[in-house]
Design an enzyme around this catalytic site. Structure first.
Site, mmCIF file in Angstrom:
data_model
loop_
_atom_site.group_PDB
_atom_site.id
_atom_site.type_symbol
_atom_site.label_atom_id
_atom_site.label_comp_id
_atom_site.label_asym_id
_atom_site.label_seq_id
_atom_site.Cartn_x
_atom_site.Cartn_y
_atom_site.Cartn_z
ATOM 1 N N ASP A 290 -23.229 3.946 21.052
ATOM 2 C CA ASP A 290 -23.225 3.499 22.441
ATOM 3 C C ASP A 290 -23.677 2.032 22.469
ATOM 4 O O ASP A 290 -24.083 1.461 21.452
ATOM 5 C CB ASP A 290 -24.143 4.412 23.277
ATOM 6 N N GLU A 495 -26.821 5.689 34.849
ATOM 7 C CA GLU A 495 -27.742 5.855 33.741
ATOM 8 C C GLU A 495 -29.195 5.990 34.223
ATOM 9 O O GLU A 495 -29.471 6.721 35.168
ATOM 10 C CB GLU A 495 -27.519 4.727 32.718
#
Length: 606
Positions: A290, A495
């Site tokens: 990521d 997030e």
């Protein structure tokens, strides 16, 4: 010096992919190999950097675009410019360009934005999700992007997690069904396609990425990038199963999770990445990190970078989403190989996988954007598909104070309607995070139809619509409204910014609902990425309540259902808690006592 690769096996599209991979790998220097393992952000990319360092991939971080309101054609111009650099490198290895096309090609102005995954989970319709994948692939390829960071196959076990809306469901089996998105994005592999081998059908398809491996939806208290504290059998049976389906469908890449499993960061977990994902499950595609994952290994952020590179590459990572400090990454990885800390065999495994995907995706034959696709971006058929998805995603939680007297469907030929709430006329709020920008934002962020727009289009010619974001008691008393449509909910988030331990309706939405519903018969529509606290006083006061999730650009899908043109279809993909004290909930436990259970959803016609 003449081109020694003119008749090379790797340049011959008729040769088997594995022969091409072997031929190209044997021609590559260490510099070219580590370059291929590097993914950099477009802000630091240039055709010269890509050519000189043999960079493997470029990406846009969330919301990173050529300029504001850049169209698909503008994106294609930018990406083709980068690709020219790659094609001018010694071996002419094309890049692939990655973007967070997670609910349509949502970074680009004018595209079709679909409901976020939690809403698609409510549809329980894998065929619909596959069709959405196919349209997303077309609109993404039109912009020059060949790689979508989707699907998120997280199994969200706690709505306090800021990425809850990126998960199709808390139910592993429902998430497994929705891996049909992979087939939509990449195309359907032939019957004899080897399990675990990457597949892309052609130029109308994109590489997909199953993410985030593994356990991202099971962290303690729903903390983003947190720690999933469970035994292996639960990790396997709850969180890993969707990856088996993605692998069977030929998914090209698997993205690793920021989270940890029992205290060990997933990005350094050799057993789960190499022994399980690659060896046991037979995944032959690319394992990618990521964003800035290696910078997160140590405190302070970004320190001990060489150690982080060593841990990740030796764990089995093939490509690193660096995305900015690429010089440091290349220098550190080169040093680690030359010093023997990372073996050449490990590097070759990584580069083989990267090349295999590039050949499978047809990038050597068709490196540039296909401009013929531009005309179908945001087209009527695509928006109609998104509208269908909105219709099917809506979950009716209450319909009338008396079960024998349903409040819905609404009469479209009354004299006067009140529409209230900021979310009724805010396209950005309707789309949520990962839209236009990383976090998402308010306002007319792209082309689309708000709920208020849709109401005005759906009602009779002689109906007056009064819209007030926050109506006063004076408005409520002065007009004779037949009913009110009040739309409340969350502002966009992504997030960790979405982590929330309270889960109350923001902007005093519950107060607005009660204020209006005490005076006028009221339909409440909740725009949110997850269940929120519904106080008994709110539930009792409103006449009807719909969970509309984060529906995207096509607000007409809501009016299609509330005015009775279509029946309600959606069922809860997640449990709706009574209070946050109950979290996390587990529908298999005897103590399970939700406000609305997993799978709940009413019909409007008794």
């Amino acid at each position: 010096m003449g081109d020694t690769t003119v008749n090379a096996v790797y340049k011959n599209a008729n040769e088997p992919i594995e022969s091409r991979v072997k031929d190209l790998l044997n021609r590559m220097t260490l510099k070219e190999k580590v370059g291929q393992m590097t993914q950099i952000e477009r802000k630091v990319a240039s055709s010269d950097v890509i050519r000189d360092l043999c960079i493997g991939s470029v990406l846009s971080g969330g919301g990173s675009k050529p300029f504001d309101n850049a169209t698909s054609a503008d994106w294609a111009d930018m990406i083709d410019g980068f690709q020219h650099g790659a094609m001018e490198s010694r071996l002419g290895i094309p890049i692939f360009y990655g973007s967070d096309a997670v609910h349509g090609n949502n970074n680009v102005y004018g595209t079709t934005v679909f409901p976020h995954n939690v809403g698609l989970g409510a549809t329980r319709d894998p065929d619909l999700v596959e069709r959405i994948g196919a349209v997303t692939a077309l609109e993404t390829r039109a912009s020059g992007v060949q790689y979508a960071f989707a699907p998120c196959v997280a199994v969200c076990r706690d709505p306090r997690w800021g990425r809850c809306y990126e998960s199709y469901s808390e139910d592993t089996q429902l998430v497994r069904k929705m891996t049909s998105l992979v087939t939509g994005l990449q195309g359907k592999p032939p019957v004899n396609h080897p399990n675990g081998y990457p597949y892309v059908a052609g130029r109308n398809n994109v590489m997909a990425s199953a993410k985030h491996y593994v356990g991202d939806g099971g962290t303690d208290k729903g903390k983003n990038e947190g720690n999933t504290i469970i035994p292996y059998d639960e990790l396997e049976n709850i969180h890993m199963l969707p990856y088996l389906d993605c692998i069977a469908k030929g998914v090209c890449t698997v993205m690793v999770s920021y989270s940890s499993w029992n205290g060990t960061k997933m990005h350094s977990h050799r057993h789960l990445i190499t022994d399980i994902l690659k060896d046991k499950l037979g995944f032959k595609g690319i394992v990618i990190t990521d964003w800035e994952a290696l910078d997160r290994f140590y405190e302070p952020y970004g320190s001990n970078y060489r150690s982080a590179v060593s841990s990740a590459i030796n764990a089995g990572i093939d490509m690193v989403m660096v995305p900015f400090r690429y010089q440091l990454f290349l220098e550190d990885l080169t040093y680690l190989v030359e010093s023997g800390e990372v073996s050449m065999a490990r590097i070759d495994d990584a580069v083989e996988r990267i090349l295999r995907v590039k050949f499978a995706a047809g990038l050597f034959e068709h490196p540039m954007a296909d401009r013929s696709l531009l005309d179908i971006v945001g087209s009527k058929p695509h928006r109609e598909l998104a509208r269908e998805a909105v219709r099917k995603s809506l979950v009716l939680l209450k319909n009338g104070k008396d079960p024998n007297k349903p409040f819905l469907p609404l009469n479209r030929n009354v004299k006067k309607i009140l529409v209230a709430g900021k979310h009724a006329d805010d396209l950005g709020y309707q789309c949520g995070g990962w839209t236009s920008t990383w976090e998402g934002t308010s306002g007319r962020i792209t082309i689309g139809t708000t709920i208020l727009d849709a109401v005005k289009q759906a009602i009779g010619d002689n109906v007056e619509v009064v819209y007030e974001e926050n109506p006063t008691t004076q408005t409520l008393s002065e007009h004779e409204f037949s009913y009110a449509i009040v739309v409340v909910g969350e502002a966009p988030y992504v997030e960790s910014g979405g982590d929330n331990s309270e889960l109350i309706i923001p902007f005093k939405g519950d107060e607005l609902l009660k204020l209006v519903a005490q005076e006028i018969p009221t339909l409440a529509i909740l725009i949110s990425g997850r269940p929120l606290v519904l106080e008994p006083s709110v539930l009792e006061t409103v006449d009807a309540l719909i969970a509309a999730w984060l529906p995207g650009t096509e607000g007409n899908g809501i009016t299609d259902v509330i005015f009775g043109d279509y029946e309600f279809h959606g069922r809860l993909p997640v449990s709706w808690f009574k209070s946050v004290d109950q979290l996390p909930m587990d529908s298999s436990k005897n103590s399970y006592d939700p406000l609305f259970p997993l799978g709940y959803g009413l019909k409007s016609k008794v």
